[in-house]
Motif scaffolding. Structure first.
Motif, PDB file in Angstrom:
ATOM      1  N   GLY A  19      -1.023  -3.829  -0.198  1.00  0.00           N
ATOM      2  CA  GLY A  19      -1.746  -3.036   0.623  1.00  0.00           C
ATOM      3  C   GLY A  19      -0.842  -2.561   1.766  1.00  0.00           C
ATOM      4  N   ARG A  24       3.239  -2.138  -0.794  1.00  0.00           N
ATOM      5  CA  ARG A  24       2.417  -0.947  -0.914  1.00  0.00           C
ATOM      6  C   ARG A  24       3.567   0.166  -1.594  1.00  0.00           C
ATOM      7  N   ALA A  50      -4.239   1.780   1.314  1.00  0.00           N
ATOM      8  CA  ALA A  50      -3.186   2.156   0.348  1.00  0.00           C
ATOM      9  C   ALA A  50      -3.860   2.354  -1.172  1.00  0.00           C
TER      10      ALA A  50
END
Ligand code: NAP
Length: 284
Positions: A19, A24, A50
């Motif tokens: 995230g 990410r 995300a």
């Protein structure tokens, strides 16, 4: 210039800590080359934005809220990935946590906490996806390391965990290679993320104000950007591209290795200022 957009076509990738920051970036780069993505961590506030960005690439993305310290939760994560997408081809063990503290002040609780996330978490997730990858006779695990060239003062917990993950990488590569599972690792250089900012809080210790280092932290990060032969700051995408390569068929004879992705920062610059011809990027 980039990878063929079908490099990971049809493959399912789990990225822990996907995230934020480097995780990410890895999830996004894998999505861009055809992988279906599962991102997993404790906070849906990190995961949902995300996931939205990942889906904008056209890739499906599933969010799993879990804690890598929890063995059962890691197995649930693997099962949820299979339920959603039918298989698990890639696991990126990226989730980590740490804080600066001199070894002589580190409590038992602090030690256990970081070892629990970094070292145990990597093992829990690897072991959870193993039966699926073994059954498929196909899988790639990429472990995200740090501090692998030298000692890391004020980070003995994380440095010890990451060192353990390095030898875990080589050991699992040897044991699981015959099942079609490759296990490799990446040591990123300094990449500006919230996690880095947190760790650059100069002079802050546990119990003091948690201000993420603010502008001072960012300035220090930018300052170290020139401190590499390549002479630029690294990005989550730089790490993502290395992870895509390691999981691709182009790397099919590579296992048990540890790749530095750091602009050569660990090599030093010999004290050459950034504007000398020797340090100037080609073509500038
Ligand atoms: P970050 O943004 O703080 O990422 C850490 C991630 O781990 C977060 O998404 C966090 O999500 C997740 N996480 C933490 N504890 C967890 C737990 N118990 N269970 C599940 N997920 C957990 O930091 P980063 O800089 O991107 O770091 C990513 C990786 O790169 C780490 O392995 C780090 O050691 C490595 N690294 C980074 C740098 C750098 O310069 N940035 C350099 C070398 C190595 P939740 O809070 O939602 O759980």
């Amino acid at each position: 210039m980039g990878f063929d957009p079908s490099t990971l076509e049809g493959q399912v990738a789990i990225v822990t800590g996907g995230g934020t920051g480097i995780g990410r970036g890895i999830a996004l780069e894998m999505a861009r080359v055809g992988a279906k993505i599962v991102i997993a961590s404790r906070s849906v506030e990190h995961l949902e934005p995300a996931a939205k960005e990942i889906r904008q690439t056209g890739a499906p993305c599933k969010v799993v809220q879990m804690d890598v310290r929890d063995w059962d939760a890691c197995h649930r994560m693997a099962q949820e990935a299979v339920n959603a997408f039918g298989r698990v081809d890639i696991l990126v063990n990226n989730a980590a946590g740490n804080f600066r503290v001199p070894a002589e002040e580190l409590t038992q609780n602090g030690w256990q906490s970081v070892i629990g996330i970094d070292l145990n978490g990597t093992w829990n997730c690897s072991r959870a996806v193993f039966p699926v990858m073994k059954q498929q006779q196909h899988g790639n695990i990429v472990n995200i390391l740090a501090f692998t060239d030298r000692g890391a003062p004020s980070m003995v917990h994380a440095a010890s965990a990451k060192g353990g993950i390095l030898t875990m990488t080589m050991t699992l590569a040897a044991e699981w290679g015959p099942y079609g599972i490759r296990v490799n690792a990446i040591t990123p250089g300094r990449v500006p993320t919230l996690g880095t900012q947190r760790n650059l809080r100069l002079g802050l210790r546990r119990g003091e104000e948690d201000d993420l280092g603010g502008e001072e932290g960012v300035a220090q990060m930018q300052g170290t950007a020139d401190d590499s032969p390549v002479g630029r700051t690294g990005s989550p995408a730089d790490i993502g591209n290395a992870a895509v390569f390691l999981c691709s068929d182009l790397a099919s004879w590579i296992t048990g290795v540890h790749l530095h992705v750091d602009g050569g920062r660990r090599l030093g610059t010999g004290g050459l200022p950034a504007d000398t011809p020797l340090r100037r990027p080609a073509g500038s």
